[in-house]
Design an enzyme around this catalytic site. Structure first.
Site, mmCIF file in Angstrom:
data_model
loop_
_atom_site.group_PDB
_atom_site.id
_atom_site.type_symbol
_atom_site.label_atom_id
_atom_site.label_comp_id
_atom_site.label_asym_id
_atom_site.label_seq_id
_atom_site.Cartn_x
_atom_site.Cartn_y
_atom_site.Cartn_z
ATOM 1 N N LYS A 195 0.850 -1.185 0.000
ATOM 2 C CA LYS A 195 0.000 0.000 0.000
ATOM 3 C C LYS A 195 0.887 1.236 0.000
ATOM 4 C CE LYS A 195 -3.250 2.664 2.755
ATOM 5 N NZ LYS A 195 -4.551 2.614 3.406
ATOM 6 N N LYS A 197 0.969 5.170 0.773
ATOM 7 C CA LYS A 197 0.293 6.327 1.367
ATOM 8 C C LYS A 197 0.667 7.547 0.530
ATOM 9 C CE LYS A 197 -1.894 7.113 4.787
ATOM 10 N NZ LYS A 197 -3.378 7.065 4.790
ATOM 11 N N ASP A 226 -3.318 5.345 -1.818
ATOM 12 C CA ASP A 226 -4.294 6.054 -0.981
ATOM 13 C C ASP A 226 -3.933 7.534 -0.861
ATOM 14 O OD1 ASP A 226 -5.998 7.012 0.982
ATOM 15 O OD2 ASP A 226 -5.005 5.948 2.620
ATOM 16 N N ASN A 228 -5.746 9.816 0.281
ATOM 17 C CA ASN A 228 -6.502 10.429 1.397
ATOM 18 C C ASN A 228 -7.326 11.635 0.960
ATOM 19 O OD1 ASN A 228 -4.213 9.487 3.971
ATOM 20 N ND2 ASN A 228 -6.389 9.029 3.954
ATOM 21 N N GLU A 251 -7.689 4.013 -3.224
ATOM 22 C CA GLU A 251 -8.357 4.316 -1.948
ATOM 23 C C GLU A 251 -8.560 5.822 -1.798
ATOM 24 O OE1 GLU A 251 -6.442 2.666 1.507
ATOM 25 O OE2 GLU A 251 -7.441 4.077 2.855
ATOM 26 N N ASN A 274 -11.821 4.676 3.595
ATOM 27 C CA ASN A 274 -12.014 4.795 5.039
ATOM 28 C C ASN A 274 -12.324 6.247 5.384
ATOM 29 O OD1 ASN A 274 -9.235 5.784 4.792
ATOM 30 N ND2 ASN A 274 -9.333 5.888 7.029
ATOM 31 N N ASP A 298 -12.424 -0.625 10.568
ATOM 32 C CA ASP A 298 -11.450 -0.474 11.641
ATOM 33 C C ASP A 298 -12.294 -0.598 12.903
ATOM 34 O OD1 ASP A 298 -9.882 0.633 13.707
ATOM 35 O OD2 ASP A 298 -8.723 1.806 12.259
ATOM 36 N N HIS A 325 -8.628 -0.812 7.649
ATOM 37 C CA HIS A 325 -7.861 0.427 7.790
ATOM 38 C C HIS A 325 -6.952 0.304 9.012
ATOM 39 C CE1 HIS A 325 -7.830 4.285 10.108
ATOM 40 N NE2 HIS A 325 -7.327 4.729 8.967
ATOM 41 N N ASN A 327 -4.314 2.810 11.754
ATOM 42 C CA ASN A 327 -3.488 3.936 12.209
ATOM 43 C C ASN A 327 -2.321 3.334 12.981
ATOM 44 O OD1 ASN A 327 -6.221 6.232 12.798
ATOM 45 N ND2 ASN A 327 -4.747 6.236 11.147
#
Lengths: 427, 427
Positions: A195, A197, A226, A228, A251, A274, A298, A325, A327
């Protein structure tokens, strides 16, 4: 089986300077560890994201929940709601700005399930309908990052057989850096998928890095990216088209269910989220619009493990996949995520986890092992983990010394780039 | 906790000649009682509708599931699927023609939860998230009927303080008969709401009887009416309009989600169903069309108690209420329904039950008590009921002597009206 005592311990977890759309990870990620003891002496553990308001609510709850049955999640949730108040329902714009009430409810539910499973001499997954898989697959979570490995740790990260300890320390701000990071992570943990970020560097850099990963590892290692929701519709459309065929899913490329749905129809690649669909209340519009293919659940953010199983049924019913998901978190959360991952009836996509980035740990025996890209469900009752109290105390002292009370990646980023400001849509 | 032994006992339950859209209840309703014993000697009970194909599947399963963990519902469901086959997924047109696989899965799940809760010394509702209400409300289920109280019983129905024993025996083929039946039922059990089983007599008679109930008991006793989809759209529209303001909801007035949705928009009264939306696969089109307001769940028909809790979450998420459907059943089913009813987070409508109609029973201590229109959750581990083996054996002997192998209300109706044929839409 009644609650006799609830210990609520805020802790700081050494965290590297990882870049994301909200800014930069601080040297410590904050977590809260819950240790529940029942009247008959059973223990139940859980771990949730650290935030001073959740902490204050749980500290108040600790005495008030004494005598409450561990089975009665409705009464516990009602009491938490009274203690945390309506404000705890409000979400912010960052991907971790979830409602505080669900964090608190999740904390209690997982600890209660751990205690219940210990009494039954079964695993937590057994209380969720049974173990569907003994090995739970995770994806290697790649970050653009500055040099550094985060705040001083409670103990030293063991140097792995590969170069992961060095890669964890190293800067990674371009394609070469990310490929090197991925190689070290795969060597150490055997991840079978990756993945990226994104949403922080120029999209061009992030897309090139993603394509370089594909080139380096081939189609046998599926890659997800992702941003975000930091990309505009036009940016996401342009770069999404370049990624077609190279990624397993995209994502949160854009913000909001409507934009997600519109882009998803245009691109024809699976969408995960997410951010657009993060609560049960978001599901009707998600279904009506077709906002995503994969909900990244999550249990900390959806109210617990049972709620996540209910979400899994909703996903199966309405033609969605469920994955997970993550953190920054330590081993108790990882154990709970793995129990849930073991119980999910359908699991097509490897789960997300930040766990390799955290060298610190306060469970007995040190970090849980990721081998062949998967965690083997512990063959022990409950979550399968026990506290190392010395290390927990050290992590609590680090929390007190850190002076941090909540996650703020923007403040941290300004230490590197004074003019930097969070922008919901950056590119 | 592993399964050591599974006893599968087909039984016949004395059942009065109740009329419904499919015909007439036979003198016996067939049920199957499951008695599971774990390696450490715990017992788990359950009861499901009797059908020779489900029975054959469960009898095969009895030996093959030995050694299986009671926690592993996925493995159990997989094995049942192999034993019962794909045919077991097919539904028929009668409201009880549900899939046999979910009956079998429900049988095992409830028995496993009973054994688990006994080991934990908690109630089954505690395994579903906790007890939300100690008293679970039921509605008085009214039937047009011929004279008679069904097949010979294992023991005599105790004459109640009211005239219920006589009313249970009496003919009721018009408004006066139904009002008398309702009065006796309310006197005996204190029901606070009523359900009219319709779809068999002329709609005019059924609607008049419903309006007569309203007149007799006033707005303080909500009334629901269920024509089991035997009405055409026009019939349902015409009679539905006459019932506006007099009923709390209209159940399955017409056949199929599309017609339900169309009529629901026209009438503007809450719609309930246990025919249009009866499985998770039916939910996406139900949501898209707006087929109903209330899903009448039945853990025997939705795959168990956990599946019913998942359905409850789906209903809460997509703006539906959940209440409960019933077929002729005895105390073990009633106990399981009550455990589920106690654990449902939201419950606006009293649950359906046929229980008052069945004088027969094979749980120790005789029939569970309905007082003030509600059942108080037993304060005992598990489902809260134990077997009376002598009475179970008597009920099994009645099964063997009855010669029945499945429910067939059409055959039974022809004994009264030789020309009678089942018609999906009768009026």
């Amino acid at each position: 089986m009644k609650i006799e005592h609830l210990a609520v311990t805020p802790v700081a977890l050494g965290d590297p300077p990882l870049l994301n759309a909200a800014g930069l990870h601080a040297p410590y990620a904050l977590r809260i560890v819950i240790e529940l003891t029942t009247e008959d002496g059973r223990q139940g553990l859980s771990e949730i994201p650290g935030d001073f308001e959740v902490l204050a609510g749980l500290e108040k709850a600790a005495s008030e929940l004494r005598g409450q049955s561990v089975f009665d999640q409705h009464a516990i949730a009602t009491r938490l709601f009274e203690l945390l108040g309506h404000d705890s329902e409000v979400r912010g714009e960052r991907s971790w700005d979830q409602r505080r009430l669900v964090h608190a409810a999740s904390a209690l539910e997982v600890a209660c399930l751990d205690a219940t499973a210990r009494k039954l001499d079964c695993r937590v997954a057994d209380l969720l309908g049974g173990v569907v898989r003994e090995r739970v697959p995770y994806a290697g979570y790649l970050f653009f990052k500055y040099e550094g490995a985060g705040g001083p740790l409670g103990f030293e990260c063991e140097p792995g057989k590969s170069g992961w300890a060095a890669a964890r320390q190293a800067e990674a701000l371009d394609a070469d850096g990310l490929v090197a990071q991925a190689r070290a992570m795969i060597d150490e943990f055997g991840f079978g998928s990756l993945k990226v970020k994104a949403g922080i560097l120029e999209p061009e850099v992030e897309v090139q890095a993603t394509l370089a990963l594909r080139e380096a590892f081939g189609p046998g290692v599926p890659i997800r990216i992702d941003p975000n929701a930091a990309w505009s519709y036009e940016t996401a459309l342009r770069h999404g088209q370049r990624l077609l065929g190279a990624i397993e899913y995209l994502e949160d490329p854009v913000r909001g269910q409507s934009e997600m749905a519109r882009l998803r129809r245009s691109l024809g690649v699976p969408f995960a989220t997410n951010m657009a669909t993060t609560s049960f209340a978001d599901l009707p519009s998600s279904v009506a619009l077709g906002a995503e293919d994969i909900v990244l659940a999550d249990h900390h953010f959806w109210g617990g493990l049972r709620a996540s199983m209910e979400l899994a049924r909703i996903c199966a019913t309405f033609g969605r996949d469920l994955s997970m998901h993550s953190n920054s978190h330590a081993g108790i959360s990882f154990a709970a995520m793995t129990q849930l991952g073991a119980a999910l009836p359908h699991l097509r996509y490897a789960l997300d986890t930040h766990y390799p980035w955290q060298a610190d740990e306060w469970i007995a025996g040190g970090k849980l092992r990721i081998e062949g890209g998967a965690v083997t469900l512990p063959n022990a009752p409950g979550l399968g983990v026990e506290l190392d109290r010395e290390r927990l105390e050290a992590a609590h002292q680090r929390y007190l010394q850190s002076g941090l009370t909540r996650r703020d990646d923007e403040v941290e980023m300004r230490k590197k780039q004074p003019d930097w400001r969070f922008r919901p849509t950056r590119y």
